[in-house]
Every structure is written in structure tokens, then in C-alpha cells.
Design an enzyme around this catalytic site. Sequence first.
Site, PDB file in Angstrom:
ATOM      1  N   ASP A   1       3.431  -8.977   8.680  1.00  0.00           N
ATOM      2  CA  ASP A   1       3.794  -9.535   9.980  1.00  0.00           C
ATOM      3  C   ASP A   1       4.046 -11.035   9.883  1.00  0.00           C
ATOM      4  OD1 ASP A   1       1.187 -10.346   9.683  1.00  0.00           O
ATOM      5  OD2 ASP A   1       0.461  -9.522  11.575  1.00  0.00           O
ATOM      6  N   SER A   2       3.867 -11.597   8.693  1.00  0.00           N
ATOM      7  CA  SER A   2       4.284 -12.981   8.441  1.00  0.00           C
ATOM      8  C   SER A   2       5.778 -13.150   8.639  1.00  0.00           C
ATOM      9  CB  SER A   2       3.898 -13.409   7.019  1.00  0.00           C
ATOM     10  OG  SER A   2       4.337 -12.462   6.063  1.00  0.00           O
TER      11      SER A   2
ATOM     12  N   ASP B   1       2.072  -3.984   7.522  1.00  0.00           N
ATOM     13  CA  ASP B   1       1.120  -4.574   8.466  1.00  0.00           C
ATOM     14  C   ASP B   1       1.224  -3.905   9.832  1.00  0.00           C
ATOM     15  OD1 ASP B   1      -0.392  -6.479   7.184  1.00  0.00           O
ATOM     16  OD2 ASP B   1       0.992  -8.127   7.572  1.00  0.00           O
TER      17      ASP B   1
ATOM     18  N   LYS C   1      -1.863  -1.958   6.695  1.00  0.00           N
ATOM     19  CA  LYS C   1      -2.865  -3.019   6.547  1.00  0.00           C
ATOM     20  C   LYS C   1      -3.289  -3.512   7.922  1.00  0.00           C
ATOM     21  CE  LYS C   1      -1.843  -7.285   5.041  1.00  0.00           C
ATOM     22  NZ  LYS C   1      -2.358  -8.160   6.147  1.00  0.00           N
TER      23      LYS C   1
ATOM     24  N   GLU D   1      -6.257  -6.272   9.968  1.00  0.00           N
ATOM     25  CA  GLU D   1      -7.070  -7.464   9.754  1.00  0.00           C
ATOM     26  C   GLU D   1      -8.457  -7.312  10.371  1.00  0.00           C
ATOM     27  OE1 GLU D   1      -3.292 -10.608   9.890  1.00  0.00           O
ATOM     28  OE2 GLU D   1      -5.039 -10.933  11.168  1.00  0.00           O
TER      29      GLU D   1
ATOM     30  N   GLU E   1      -7.758 -13.909   1.955  1.00  0.00           N
ATOM     31  CA  GLU E   1      -6.823 -15.020   2.166  1.00  0.00           C
ATOM     32  C   GLU E   1      -7.553 -16.329   2.446  1.00  0.00           C
ATOM     33  OE1 GLU E   1      -2.901 -16.279   4.836  1.00  0.00           O
ATOM     34  OE2 GLU E   1      -3.700 -14.239   4.953  1.00  0.00           O
TER      35      GLU E   1
END
Length: 265
Positions: A44-45, A83, A113, A115, A183
Site C-alpha cells: 500500500d506504499s 497488502d 499482509k 499490520e 520495519e
Amino acid sequence: MKNIHKIFSPEKKGKEKISVVTCYDFSFARILGETPIDSILVGDSLGMVFQGNSSTLPVTLEEMIYHTKVVRRGAPDKFIIADLPFLSYQTSIEEGIRSAGRMMKETDCDAVKIEGGSDFICELVAILKQIGIPVMGHLGLTPQSVHVFGGHRVQGKGEESSAKLLREAVALSESGAFSIVLEMIPAELGKRVSEEVGVPTIGIGAGPDCDGQVLVLNDLLGLDANFQPKFLKKFSNLHSIVKDAIESYHEEVRSGEFPGKDHSF
């Protein structure tokens, strides 16, 4: 598609490092498909790198599905992780199942993925695994929580913070996450987490002792001349190469040199 156990096997911990690259488009995915890279993350970056936003928060599930489909077309044989974006899984277990299910069904990705390491997230990871959806975890600087952290800052620096991150990593592993991204945490903490958990860790700014590393393709290629966080090594300088090529094209169009005989019918 590749077998998850061949790439992210716990038995490979400490033996063979895992290489992961973040990619968002067909052209670059096709190039990655020609390389020995182990896995592609559709992150999602893309909200920042591809869309120009200041954070990942505006990215929607529909946009993630679109980009993951595109990357799969370009790299049909790679292990692809997608993501789940902000608020596509945090509101309820049911919403998380729906979002993960859509991602797997509509994109042909191999895993998702998410978070965080709260009890809620661990419960979601366990349920997704039970219904056949592999989940990669993500701890440390989790960009979807950037406002809570007060910006993009190194996490896990204090004793309490590092202990919490370690507990969450162990909990994620025990809940069924097949791998965990770490990260922007101190290298020593990255080493400790990698030693404590039973699944491969993938670092980005988490030191050399993680079981693998991930970088955004645009970043490692040097497409943004102004982006230089401490964790980033640029393996090329495509910004200058692309700029020079466009300037050459412009000059040849202006002068009439292009198109010449070789490029005319």
C-alpha cells in the site's frame, strides 16, 4: 505461483536469506519475473510512491486489487503478497475475512499482509489461516498507524517498546503468520526478534540479521533523487538515466533528427 514452504520455510532461518521487492505495475513486474527474486510485495506504499500521497492511508481495497492483478499478469510465476489497506480489516473480523478473501479470489495473489500485533490482529491471522489464507505480519513502523507514532520514526528503541514488539512478534508467529516484516527498528532488536520467533523475518531498516530483506523497487533503482532514508541503498540511479533519455528525445524532436529514416515507414 510458488510454494510458500519453499520460500518462507522456518527451516531456512539462518541459512538462506529471502529477497523481497515491492512492485506496483506490469512492466516492472515482468522484469522481476525474469530475475531470481524470491517474492514480490504489492504494498500500500503505492499511495506514496505511485499516487503521490503523503501517507498510505488514502489507498483503497479496490486500488490494491487493481495493482495486484496487474503485477500478477507481469509475474505469473512469482510468490506475490498483497497488502490489505487501511480500514479494510481493522473494523471487524468479518470485514477482514471479506477483504482478504476478495484479494485472494480476484487477484490470484499467494498471501496477504496486515499490520500490527494486537490481540484482534492475532485473532484475525489465526482465522484467516484456518480458512486457507496465508498471512504475513508487519511490526515496527507500521505506516497505517503513522499518526499514532507521530511520523515515520524508528520504533522499539526503549525497553518497554522493544519488549512489546517482541511479544507481538511471538504472538503473530503463534497465531499462524508465515512471516513477519520488521520495519525501522534497531538492528539489535531485529536480531533478537529473528532469533525468538519461529517464522522468517523480513527487514526494512531492521538490520542485517533478519531472515530476509524488502525494498521498494522504485527506491532501490534510484527513481526518486530526493528520497534517501538511512535504510535505503540505491543499486542504480534511474532518475538521471531517465531524465537524460527524455532530454535527448526532446532535443532530437526539436532538431528534426527524430524520427529519421530508420523509424519511418
